[in-house]
Scaffold this motif. Structure first.
Motif, PDB file in Angstrom:
ATOM      1  N   LYS A  12       0.840  -1.331  -0.029  1.00  0.00           N
ATOM      2  CA  LYS A  12       0.120   0.075   0.005  1.00  0.00           C
ATOM      3  C   LYS A  12       0.950   1.031   0.091  1.00  0.00           C
ATOM      4  N   ASN A  13       1.855   1.263   0.582  1.00  0.00           N
ATOM      5  CA  ASN A  13       3.073   2.415   0.623  1.00  0.00           C
ATOM      6  C   ASN A  13       4.183   1.934   0.723  1.00  0.00           C
ATOM      7  N   PRO A  14       4.823   1.725  -0.820  1.00  0.00           N
ATOM      8  CA  PRO A  14       6.183   1.367  -0.944  1.00  0.00           C
ATOM      9  C   PRO A  14       7.196   1.862  -0.132  1.00  0.00           C
ATOM     10  N   PRO A  15       8.149   1.193   0.360  1.00  0.00           N
ATOM     11  CA  PRO A  15       9.265   1.989   1.043  1.00  0.00           C
ATOM     12  C   PRO A  15       9.965   3.018  -0.118  1.00  0.00           C
ATOM     13  N   ALA A  16      10.789   3.727   0.533  1.00  0.00           N
ATOM     14  CA  ALA A  16      11.698   4.770  -0.144  1.00  0.00           C
ATOM     15  C   ALA A  16      12.801   3.765  -0.914  1.00  0.00           C
ATOM     16  N   SER A  17      13.049   4.194  -2.056  1.00  0.00           N
ATOM     17  CA  SER A  17      14.130   3.669  -2.744  1.00  0.00           C
ATOM     18  C   SER A  17      15.473   3.552  -1.786  1.00  0.00           C
ATOM     19  N   GLY A  18      16.235   2.327  -1.652  1.00  0.00           N
ATOM     20  CA  GLY A  18      17.333   2.164  -0.842  1.00  0.00           C
ATOM     21  C   GLY A  18      17.010   1.768   0.720  1.00  0.00           C
ATOM     22  N   THR A  19      15.857   1.734   0.861  1.00  0.00           N
ATOM     23  CA  THR A  19      15.525   1.357   2.272  1.00  0.00           C
ATOM     24  C   THR A  19      14.821   0.135   2.367  1.00  0.00           C
ATOM     25  N   ASN A  20      15.162  -0.711   3.487  1.00  0.00           N
ATOM     26  CA  ASN A  20      14.442  -1.943   3.525  1.00  0.00           C
ATOM     27  C   ASN A  20      13.168  -1.933   4.062  1.00  0.00           C
ATOM     28  N   ALA A  21      12.437  -2.885   3.278  1.00  0.00           N
ATOM     29  CA  ALA A  21      10.907  -2.926   3.151  1.00  0.00           C
ATOM     30  C   ALA A  21      10.576  -3.788   4.553  1.00  0.00           C
ATOM     31  N   ALA A  22       9.500  -3.231   5.337  1.00  0.00           N
ATOM     32  CA  ALA A  22       8.836  -3.866   6.474  1.00  0.00           C
ATOM     33  C   ALA A  22       8.135  -5.097   6.168  1.00  0.00           C
ATOM     34  N   PRO A  23       7.944  -6.020   6.838  1.00  0.00           N
ATOM     35  CA  PRO A  23       6.938  -7.195   6.556  1.00  0.00           C
ATOM     36  C   PRO A  23       5.697  -6.484   6.124  1.00  0.00           C
ATOM     37  N   LEU A  24       4.778  -7.044   5.435  1.00  0.00           N
ATOM     38  CA  LEU A  24       3.495  -6.882   4.762  1.00  0.00           C
ATOM     39  C   LEU A  24       2.430  -6.764   6.109  1.00  0.00           C
ATOM     40  N   THR A  25       1.714  -5.880   6.282  1.00  0.00           N
ATOM     41  CA  THR A  25       0.893  -5.979   7.421  1.00  0.00           C
ATOM     42  C   THR A  25      -0.837  -6.384   6.846  1.00  0.00           C
ATOM     43  N   VAL A  26      -1.394  -6.645   7.545  1.00  0.00           N
ATOM     44  CA  VAL A  26      -2.963  -7.153   7.184  1.00  0.00           C
ATOM     45  C   VAL A  26      -3.540  -6.192   6.132  1.00  0.00           C
ATOM     46  N   ASP A  27      -3.157  -4.943   6.538  1.00  0.00           N
ATOM     47  CA  ASP A  27      -3.784  -3.736   5.754  1.00  0.00           C
ATOM     48  C   ASP A  27      -3.062  -3.829   4.399  1.00  0.00           C
ATOM     49  N   ASP A  28      -1.855  -4.333   4.220  1.00  0.00           N
ATOM     50  CA  ASP A  28      -1.136  -4.351   2.789  1.00  0.00           C
ATOM     51  C   ASP A  28      -1.863  -5.588   1.990  1.00  0.00           C
TER      52      ASP A  28
ATOM     53  N   VAL B 272       0.222 -12.994  10.375  1.00  0.00           N
ATOM     54  CA  VAL B 272       0.271 -11.635  10.339  1.00  0.00           C
ATOM     55  C   VAL B 272      -0.912 -11.039  11.439  1.00  0.00           C
ATOM     56  N   GLU B 273      -0.448 -10.702  12.327  1.00  0.00           N
ATOM     57  CA  GLU B 273      -1.527  -9.972  13.144  1.00  0.00           C
ATOM     58  C   GLU B 273      -2.792 -10.752  13.454  1.00  0.00           C
ATOM     59  N   GLY B 274      -2.343 -12.234  13.654  1.00  0.00           N
ATOM     60  CA  GLY B 274      -3.310 -13.110  13.830  1.00  0.00           C
ATOM     61  C   GLY B 274      -4.148 -13.567  12.839  1.00  0.00           C
ATOM     62  N   LYS B 275      -3.816 -13.148  11.691  1.00  0.00           N
ATOM     63  CA  LYS B 275      -4.498 -13.598  10.260  1.00  0.00           C
ATOM     64  C   LYS B 275      -3.649 -14.098   9.418  1.00  0.00           C
ATOM     65  N   VAL B 276      -4.023 -15.346   8.761  1.00  0.00           N
ATOM     66  CA  VAL B 276      -3.224 -15.766   7.537  1.00  0.00           C
ATOM     67  C   VAL B 276      -3.483 -15.149   6.230  1.00  0.00           C
ATOM     68  N   PRO B 277      -2.602 -14.207   5.644  1.00  0.00           N
ATOM     69  CA  PRO B 277      -2.842 -13.632   4.530  1.00  0.00           C
ATOM     70  C   PRO B 277      -3.507 -14.440   3.360  1.00  0.00           C
ATOM     71  N   TYR B 278      -3.278 -15.503   3.013  1.00  0.00           N
ATOM     72  CA  TYR B 278      -3.858 -16.075   2.052  1.00  0.00           C
ATOM     73  C   TYR B 278      -5.416 -16.339   2.166  1.00  0.00           C
ATOM     74  N   GLU B 279      -5.731 -16.624   3.576  1.00  0.00           N
ATOM     75  CA  GLU B 279      -7.246 -16.652   3.745  1.00  0.00           C
ATOM     76  C   GLU B 279      -7.847 -15.172   3.607  1.00  0.00           C
ATOM     77  N   VAL B 280      -7.125 -14.001   3.887  1.00  0.00           N
ATOM     78  CA  VAL B 280      -7.369 -12.713   3.747  1.00  0.00           C
ATOM     79  C   VAL B 280      -7.936 -12.524   2.058  1.00  0.00           C
ATOM     80  N   LEU B 281      -7.081 -13.176   1.532  1.00  0.00           N
ATOM     81  CA  LEU B 281      -7.018 -12.824  -0.048  1.00  0.00           C
ATOM     82  C   LEU B 281      -8.366 -13.844  -0.524  1.00  0.00           C
ATOM     83  N   LEU B 282      -8.517 -14.944  -0.176  1.00  0.00           N
ATOM     84  CA  LEU B 282      -9.565 -15.775  -0.416  1.00  0.00           C
ATOM     85  C   LEU B 282     -10.756 -15.293  -0.077  1.00  0.00           C
ATOM     86  N   GLU B 283     -10.978 -14.452   1.272  1.00  0.00           N
ATOM     87  CA  GLU B 283     -12.021 -13.871   1.642  1.00  0.00           C
ATOM     88  C   GLU B 283     -12.393 -12.507   0.853  1.00  0.00           C
TER      89      GLU B 283
END
Length: 270
Positions: free
Chosen positions: A98-114, A148-159
């Motif tokens: 949703k909010n890509p990191p600035a060039s040259g910076t390390n990306a944080a793990p994806l959130t449920v919001d992502d 992630v945050e108590g949810k499985v990302p694949y299930e979020v997508l399927l839902e």
């Protein structure tokens, strides 16, 4: 071949070979026993040249893997390219942010919001592609099964991905690496999967989540994954239209490897 499917392969398998000799590699793919392909890692050529090479090799490209950027920001150009190739599916093989990191910076793990953002973007892409006569879908790796945050990302997508706008291409090998069972997923989510990636690994017993070091690539039928119950479940409650071998790496000569895989699928009975 189970489900009366045509024997297919994901061209990522031969990415290094295609870079050196595109036409020769396609001919070798056909000689190994494949009739359908899914594209990825193609050489930088016009769509018309790629289509001509595929036609000359006797291969039909029914699906294409395209990046998150390709299916969101650059969807119009992507659609025109793939219409020339003649695909029925465009598949995104990884999430965006949703909010890509600035060039040259390390990306944080994806959130449920992502992941929710991904579902929204996939629904938009699917709606647009549907008007162009192309199906949209998502292809998993293993990260989608890390909670992630108590949810499985694949299930979020399927839902959140709407069934009439986004289908799913299950990579059965990565599902197993993540400690999950492809057959159980298909039973839990009937009619959501339309294509399969078929690959094999040597995996630790009772794997709960294998690392890349623990998951050793091998040919179909020579590793830990039994595809009979997977295809049996697919026959029961899915509408699988295509299944693609994907050989992540080669531990024997590549042309021999491709033939081992093709022969396995052709002889597999459920």
């Amino acid at each position: 071949m189970p489900l009366e499917l045509t024997t297919g392969i994901q061209l990522y398998s031969v990415r290094q070979q295609m870079a050196k000799d595109f036409e020769g590699t396609l001919a070798a793919v056909r000689a190994a026993g494949y009739l359908e392909v899914e594209s990825a890692s193609l050489p930088k050529k016009p769509a018309s040249e790629i289509r001509k090479a595929l036609d000359q090799a006797g291969l039909k490209c029914v699906s294409s893997h395209r990046s998150f950027t390709d299916v969101t920001r650059d969807l119009d150009a992507t659609t025109e390219f793939e219409k020339t190739i003649g695909v029925s599916y465009i598949i995104c093989p990884g999430p965006g942010r949703k909010n890509p990191p600035a060039s040259g910076t390390n990306a944080a793990p994806l959130t449920v919001d992502d992941w929710k953002y991904n579902a929204e973007e996939f629904n938009k892409a699917g709606e647009k592609l549907k008007k162009a006569g192309i199906n949209f879908g998502y292809h998993n790796h293993w990260v989608e099964f890390q909670p992630v945050e108590g949810k499985v990302p694949y299930e979020v997508l399927l839902e959140l991905c709407e069934p009439d706008k986004a289908t799913f291409e299950m990579d059965c090998g990565w599902v197993r690496v993540a400690g999950q069972d492809p057959a159980v997923l298909m039973k839990k989510y009937p009619q959501r999967f339309s294509m399969l990636h078929v690959k094999d690994f040597h995996l630790p017993p009772n794997v709960s989540f294998a690392t890349h070091e623990e998951a050793k690539v091998t040919e179909l039928g020579r590793g830990s994954i039994d595809y009979r119950p997977i295809f049996a479940q697919a026959a029961e409650n899915q509408k699988i239209t295509h299944a693609f071998v994907e050989q992540e790496a080669f531990d024997i000569p590549w042309q021999e490897s491709l033939k081992v895989d093709a022969d396995y699928l052709k002889s597999l009975s459920i």
